[in-house]
Design an enzyme around this catalytic site. Structure first.
Site, mmCIF file in Angstrom:
data_model
loop_
_atom_site.group_PDB
_atom_site.id
_atom_site.type_symbol
_atom_site.label_atom_id
_atom_site.label_comp_id
_atom_site.label_asym_id
_atom_site.label_seq_id
_atom_site.Cartn_x
_atom_site.Cartn_y
_atom_site.Cartn_z
ATOM 1 N N SER A 67 0.821 -1.204 0.000
ATOM 2 C CA SER A 67 0.000 0.000 0.000
ATOM 3 C C SER A 67 0.857 1.257 0.000
ATOM 4 C CB SER A 67 -0.918 0.020 1.231
ATOM 5 O OG SER A 67 -1.593 1.247 1.341
ATOM 6 N N ASP A 68 0.399 2.254 -0.761
ATOM 7 C CA ASP A 68 0.948 3.598 -0.655
ATOM 8 C C ASP A 68 0.691 4.135 0.745
ATOM 9 O OD1 ASP A 68 2.207 4.215 -2.968
ATOM 10 O OD2 ASP A 68 0.493 5.143 -3.941
ATOM 11 N N LYS A 69 1.466 5.136 1.138
ATOM 12 C CA LYS A 69 1.223 5.789 2.417
ATOM 13 C C LYS A 69 0.336 7.019 2.245
ATOM 14 C CE LYS A 69 4.231 8.570 4.245
ATOM 15 N NZ LYS A 69 3.435 9.811 4.406
#
Length: 877
Positions: free
Chosen positions: A316-318
């Site tokens: 996942s992206d932050k």
């Protein structure tokens, strides 16, 4: 009409005049509507098969031909009752398949409309967001990094655009374009920002035929899931045809009429082959996709929902995904002699309010609320250079009063390296940056250079920004991990920020700078050398701070890199220790300072290790990783390029919808597992029982008309599977063909045994042949649908979840209908209600026996053939 390339040879003024448009005001809404009527919508016109043709196609093909020949043979033999019921079978099969396909197509249309892209266009002198399909020649549009160019355009104003044309031309390197040059539809802006005028739309674009072919190819892609189910279909067809040939040969040797033999075998084949396979696939996927759409997740292709069922690692992206993506300015850090007014004046000059950049918006908000005396209108921005991932800063030339300046805003490390600073100031600023990073702040550095001849770039200060985690992120991660999916955070922020956010989200495992994935050999040695150098420096100078020791060690490592080619160690490490790299990525929870190439490498390496990987992304450079992932997910606010490459597009911020998507995908998988197992067991039960009865006992246990009625009664429960309530697995699910074939074959054989036991009992009691056939027909209907019931889950059939009202009604309703056919002698010899009650009791007893057999087989398989680790490629249910 001019071609797109011909516009490149004429001045912009001529193009604007020819298209009767203005660079300052664009088209009027009235003129745009007139041109829309003239040129049509800006979209690829896909060939849509007419309603009537799609309906007629249901009666053309191998399966319909078999039914039609059987009907013809019945008519020739003057068996009009058989002819009527066979025609009913043909119509029901055709209409059910058509209705399910129609429903799936409607679902796709709804999903497609949800994915419509938007473009910023100049209409009546104002920039507005409009659907890309409504653009017309003469529209002035804004193009920026991450946009997919919606039509063929001529570039009007701005510095430059770097455009990726690889999807159309095959050229791997981006192409640099400036004013007056043309750009093509469906290419992607990699860098830059410019205004452009649309010159051609839809079918008039330069590469229209190529784009249409790409679209057609993407729509015809087949998932692993579909391929596996189709293999099941091929297996059943081969088994049915083989046993049908045995029946034909044996019957011919006994002198049976050829017409009767062919008619019987044809309808038996139709009943055994999974005719409903395409319909069940389509409706199950469509139901899942529409359910997700209601939860703000748009599936770009129906097959994506199944791929998600097997995902065991989720990257996942932050920013904006795990965090709120609502930056807030904290206390600024000023360079000596500078004021907060200087800092934000230059920061705003190096920004553009109309870009709605999430990093720049809080700067404008802070200046408006905290610095009312800052009249940034007194500053005149002259030339703006947007951010790009390589330079990592924005800059702009501007005038203030009578002087000219250039303002820089960007990553602190990059800005500091460009400024002329003393070691003391540099170390102090680095200390501030490290301290802010450790607290989870993202820092922007701001610098300014005057127009004086000997002027250097001066650092003005640091602006700390904090993007707090979303309130639901930690709970979402915990839920995803509770479903057997490992979550990894992949971010471009530095390691300290990533670790702090990870700590707040419960991701406190190993963390790693992405640069260490480039090989491993040199990185390990250089890291060891850096720690040793720090320790030696602090031992020799006991008053040295940790920051000073780090800077000294950094200089030593930099000199070492210049003296020795460390990539030699990387190449050697990669060739010999690929498994070590897989293990390193598997055990790492946080990847920091990631560039797009690192995302692709993370996905590729994990897939090589046998994992199914989900990946989120939002930027143009995330597209390769999204396409490479087993399930690419474009988050809310993603660029056109990311959305085009993703399998699922989220329309609301955060990851909470991913839990729903995983649940929906696994529910879909369970329904398909039920269907596949039942279909194999039912085919074996029917065709094997018929073959053995005819070959060994010279007895037709059911007539051709009964076979047709059995096929009709099986259709409704099978289609209702798409709406069933199922138990969702707590771990990723994958096809395990050997397990499924073993279970279905065993249940098919027990069904044959129970049918022969009933046949011998009835024969021993001297029942008439036609009565025996009617009772066996009813047994096949009732017991067959009970088999579907017990195959819904791997536990006992009376355990939760119970069948959905749709499936329960379909099973019970068709069993009752079959009973009425048998009792009232509709197309078959009538039996008494007592006989029907006996068959129901007999089928119910065998339901318990079959369920016990199912439990025993599954326990045996689990004990002797446990599920393969997801670190190894496998298939199964």
């Amino acid at each position: 009409m001019k071609t797109t390339d011909q516009y490149a040879s004429q001045p912009i003024e001529s193009t604007l005049q020819e298209l009767n448009t203005s660079e300052s005001t664009g088209l009027s809404q009235t003129e745009a509507q007139q041109r829309l009527s003239q040129f049509g919508f800006n979209e690829i016109q896909t060939h849509e098969v007419s309603f009537l043709k799609r309906l007629l196609q249901r009666f053309w093909g191998p399966i319909p031909w078999m039914i039609e020949v059987a009907a013809l043979l019945s008519a020739i033999a003057n068996k009009w009752e058989d002819f009527a019921i066979i025609m009913v079978l043909l119509l029901v099969n055709g209409l059910l398949d058509f209705l399910q396909e129609h429903r799936a197509l409607n679902a796709l249309k709804v999903l497609k409309s949800s994915l419509a892209t938007q473009t910023t266009a100049l209409r009546d002198g104002k920039f507005i967001e409009i659907p890309s399909r409504e653009l017309v020649p003469g529209d002035l549009i804004q193009l920026r990094i991450g946009d997919m160019i919606p039509a063929d355009v001529q570039l009007v104003s701005g510095d430059y655009l770097m455009i990726d044309e690889s999807a159309l031309t095959g050229e791997s390197l981006p192409v640099n374009k400036q004013s007056q040059e043309v750009a093509y539809a469906n290419t992607v802006v990699k860098q830059g920002q410019m205004m452009a005028v649309i010159i051609h739309t839809a079918a008039q674009t330069r590469f229209h035929s190529v784009v249409a072919l790409i679209t057609k190819t993407q729509q015809s892609e087949t998932s692993h899931f579909q391929k596996m189910v189709l293999q099941i279909g091929h297996f059943l067809i081969a088994l049915t045809v083989f046993l049908a040939m045995i029946i034909i040969l044996v019957s011919l040797s006994r002198g049976d009429p050829i017409g009767d033999i062919l008619r019987f075998v044809l309808v038996l084949t139709v009943a055994s082959i999974p005719v409903a396979l395409p319909a069940v696939l389509s409706v199950t996927m469509a139901v899942g996709a529409m359910n997700l759409a209601k939860r703000q997740a748009i599936v770009s292709k129906l097959t994506a929902i199944e791929e998600l069922a097997g995902i065991d690692i989720f990257c996942s992206d932050k920013t904006g995904t795990l965090t709120q993506n609502k930056m807030q300015v904290s206390s600024p850090v000023l360079a000596e002699g500078k004021t907060e007014l200087d800092l934000f004046a230059n920061a705003l000059m190096a920004s553009k309010l109309e870009n709605h950049d999430p990093i720049e918006q809080p700067l404008f908000q802070y200046a408006q609320s905290q610095l009312p005396e800052l009249n940034h209108l007194a500053y005149r921005q002259q030339k703006f250079t947007p951010f790009n991932p390589n330079d990592k800063f924005t800059k702009a030339s501007y005038t203030f009063e009578v002087r000219s300046f250039v303002a820089y805003k960007g990553a602190p490390q990059v800005i500091l390296n460009r400024c002329t600073l003393t070691n003391e100031v540099r170390n102090l600023m680095q200390l501030h940056i490290d301290s802010l990073a450790s607290q989870g702040y993202r820092t922007l550095a701001v610098a300014c250079q005057s127009d004086e001849p000997d002027a250097t770039l001066e650092l003005i200060g640091l602006i700390p920004l904090y993007d707090p985690p979303r309130e639901d992120s930690k709970e979402t991660i915990d839920l995803i991990e509770s479903r057997g999916v490992q979550v990894k955070m992949v971010t471009g922020d530095n390691l300290a920020i990533a670790q702090e956010i990870g700590r707040l989200l419960g991701l406190e495992g190993a963390s790693l700078k992405a640069s260490k994935l480039s090989g491993g050999g040199s990185q390990v040695l250089l890291e060891l050398a850096e720690f040793l150098t720090q320790a030696i420096y602090q031992t020799l100078d006991t008053e040295a701070t940790e920051t000073q020791a780090k800077h000294f060690a950094g200089k030593v490592i930099q000199q070492l890199n210049q003296l020795y080619d460390t990539t030699r160690l990387d190449r050697e490490f990669l060739s010999e220790h690929q498994s070590a790299l897989v293990a390193l990525i598997e055990r790492t929870e946080i990847f920091a300072e990631v560039i797009p190439e690192d995302k692709f490498k993370i996905v590729d390496t994990l897939q090589r290790g046998g994992h199914f990987v989900g990946m989120t992304g939002d930027g143009v450079n995330d597209a390769p990783a999204l396409k490479k992932a087993d399930c690419g997910i474009a988050v809310s606010g993603a660029t056109d390029a990311a959305r085009a490459s993703a399998d699922i597009i989220l329309t609301q911020p955060g990851l909470s919808i991913i839990n729903d998507a995983i649940t929906q995908a696994r529910e879909t998988f369970e329904r398909m597992r039920t269907y596949a197992t039942f279909r194999i067991a039912e085919t074996i039960r029917l065709i094997l029982f018929m073959t053995l009865s005819i070959v060994i006992f010279n007895f037709y246990p059911i007539t051709a008309i009964m076979v047709i009625m059995l096929a009709l009664l099986n259709d409704l429960p099978i289609l209702a599977i798409a709406y069933d309530q199922v138990k969702v697995s707590n771990t990723p699910v994958r096809w395990r063909m050997s397990r499924m074939l073993t279970l279905s074959t065993t249940l098919g054989i027990t069904g044959v045994i129970s049918s022969f036991l009933l046949f011998f009992t009835l024969q021993h009691l001297n029942f008439a042949e036609d009565i025996i056939q009617s009772m066996i027909f009813l047994k096949l209907v009732v017991a067959g649908h009970f088999t579907l019931w017990i195959l819904r889950s791997e536990g006992w059939f009376w355990e939760k979840p119970f069948p959905s009202p749709w499936l329960f009604s379909a099973i019970l309703g068709t069993e009752i209908l079959g009973t009425l056919f048998a009792v009232y002698g509709i197309f078959i010899a009538p039996i008494s209600w007592e006989m029907a009650g006996f068959i129901w009791l007999y089928a119910l007893i065998w339901m318990f026996i079959n369920d016990a057999v199912k439990i025993a087989v599954l326990k045996f398989l689990d004990r002797h053939f446990p599920k393969a680790s997801f670190a190894q490629p496998s298939v199964g249910v």
